[in-house]
Design a protein around this motif. Structure first.
Motif, short mmCIF file in Angstrom:
data_model
loop_
_atom_site.label_atom_id
_atom_site.label_comp_id
_atom_site.label_asym_id
_atom_site.label_seq_id
_atom_site.Cartn_x
_atom_site.Cartn_y
_atom_site.Cartn_z
N LEU A 265 2.32 -7.49 2.58
CA LEU A 265 3.38 -8.47 2.37
C LEU A 265 2.79 -9.85 2.07
O LEU A 265 3.27 -10.56 1.18
N MET A 266 1.74 -10.23 2.81
CA MET A 266 1.13 -11.53 2.57
C MET A 266 0.46 -11.59 1.19
O MET A 266 0.38 -12.65 0.58
N SER A 267 -0.03 -10.45 0.74
CA SER A 267 -0.67 -10.38 -0.58
C SER A 267 0.34 -10.16 -1.69
O SER A 267 -0.02 -10.07 -2.87
N LYS A 270 3.74 -4.86 -3.96
CA LYS A 270 4.99 -4.10 -3.88
C LYS A 270 4.75 -2.83 -3.07
O LYS A 270 3.83 -2.06 -3.37
N ILE A 271 5.54 -2.65 -2.05
CA ILE A 271 5.42 -1.45 -1.22
C ILE A 271 6.79 -0.86 -0.95
O ILE A 271 7.82 -1.55 -1.05
N GLU A 281 1.50 1.68 -4.66
CA GLU A 281 0.98 2.18 -5.93
C GLU A 281 -0.47 1.74 -6.07
O GLU A 281 -0.78 0.54 -5.97
N GLU A 282 -1.36 2.72 -6.28
CA GLU A 282 -2.79 2.44 -6.24
C GLU A 282 -3.54 3.56 -6.95
O GLU A 282 -3.18 4.73 -6.83
N GLU A 283 -4.61 3.21 -7.70
CA GLU A 283 -5.36 4.21 -8.44
C GLU A 283 -6.40 4.92 -7.58
O GLU A 283 -6.80 6.04 -7.89
N LEU A 292 0.28 5.57 2.35
CA LEU A 292 0.07 6.65 1.39
C LEU A 292 0.08 6.02 0.00
O LEU A 292 1.03 5.34 -0.39
N PHE A 293 -1.01 6.20 -0.75
CA PHE A 293 -1.06 5.70 -2.12
C PHE A 293 -0.29 6.65 -3.03
O PHE A 293 -0.16 7.84 -2.75
#
Length: 353
Positions: A265-267, A270-271, A281-283, A292-293
């Motif tokens: 959230l601080m960064s 989007k989650i 969302e992550e590669e 969980l990505f």
């Protein structure tokens, strides 16, 4: 000791481990012959829960029962039938450096070394050092010949012929250097992924929840990333996870959930969030605890190629009719004896020493 002796001893061990349930008191007199060891292991389970905050009683009993099922005669026969296990050559000492992320994670290596007819020198992780010595004690009581085949050490390894070491990518570099003159299997980080099409049934997704949450997601066979179609709607995914909502009652898991949520959230990442599992969302493959990505795909063929290119980073691919050697939903924590870590045939390695 013949292969028949070794096999029958481990079958008996499987029966012994099968006595442990979440209400073990009911079974304390089931097997009078091993009552002392039964009570000793029961006490070690209590101690392990206090020693390692990630080792809940439920997860330890789950691990014991999975090994009890694996050590049935038909499973051992199916595993061993393709190998020549008749006594041959010189008996070697194999050092096994074990991880400690989940209960008895190093037991398969321990079993493989002894089943191959060699001696095992065990160096345990400080996170999981209470359970295996009692199992070894059971084997020695069953067959005193094991006393000369099993040794534990907390010191620097010495007087061994080969090594099986499991650790992180960083420790693997150290292992590769330190054991460069020894026959070895060196294992690195691996993760597991699941491929969704959007056509999964509610039952399949509920089964997937076990692949995600068992052992709090700490195992290499736990699903840490999803591949979903471009237009996938997570509204069907989250309800299937709900049976695991009480995982937030575990303080260490809840702390990780709160920490990771705050960081995201601080960064301003989007989650998605259902109150006990974050989706980001992550590669990359290795997601932190309580996260969980996921990655969206538009072409099944491109995804298959990506999975093939990254196969050395993956332990399990969970899917239904997507690729060869896939693991069914809900089955990642029920590996067969022939499902080797990192897809390296441990027994074949041992028999060539």
């Amino acid at each position: 000791m013949t292969i028949h002796d070794r096999k029958s001893n481990f079958i008996e061990l499987g029966r012994f481990l099968g006595q442990f349930t979440l209400t073990t008191e009911e079974n304390s007199e089931k097997d009078v012959e091993y009552a002392g060891l039964y009570n000793e292991l029961k006490n070690k389970i209590d101690n392990a829960v206090h020693h390692n905050g990630w080792f809940t009683r439920e997860n330890i009993i789950f691990a014991l029962n999975e090994w009890s099922k694996a050590l049935k005669e038909e499973n051992l026969d199916a595993w061993l039938e393709k190998y020549d296990l008749q006594d041959h050559g010189e008996q070697k000492t194999v050092a096994v450096i074990m991880a400690g992320n989940i209960p008895l994670v190093g037991f398969h290596d321990f079993l493989s070394v002894l089943m191959s007819g060699h001696k095992v020198l065990v160096k345990q992780s400080s996170n999981d050092k209470l359970l295996l010595p009692i199992i070894a004690k059971f084997l020695i009581q069953l067959n005193p010949e094991f006393e000369n085949l099993i040794r534990f050490t907390d010191d620097h390894l010495k007087n061994f012929d080969a090594v099986i070491a499991t650790g992180s990518n960083n420790t693997a570099r150290y292992f590769e250097y330190y054991f460069k003159n020894k026959a070895s299997i060196i294992r690195k980080n691996r993760n597991s992924v699941a491929v969704l099409t959007g056509n999964e049934s509610e039952q399949q997704l509920q089964n997937l929840s076990r692949d995600i949450f068992q052992y709090f997601g700490l195992g290499c066979r736990n699903v840490s990333k999803l591949y979903v179609p471009k237009d996938y709607n997570f509204e069907q995914f989250y309800p299937a996870m709900y049976d695991w909502n009480d995982i937030m009652n575990h303080a260490k898991y809840a702390n990780n959930y709160d920490y990771n949520k705050a960081v995201y959230l601080m960064s301003e990442f989007k989650i998605l969030d259902n109150g006990f599992l974050l989706l980001k969302e992550e590669e990359t493959f290795g997601s932190p605890i309580a996260t969980l990505f996921y990655e969206r795909y538009s072409s099944e063929e491109d995804l298959k190629q990506k999975l093939e290119e990254n196969k050395e980073k993956l332990q399990c691919v969970v899917s239904e009719g997507f690729i060869d050697n896939e693991v069914k939903f809900g089955e990642t924590q029920h590996p067969k004896l022939w499902d080797y870590a990192d897809d390296v045939d441990t027994l074949a390695f041992l028999l060539k020493l």
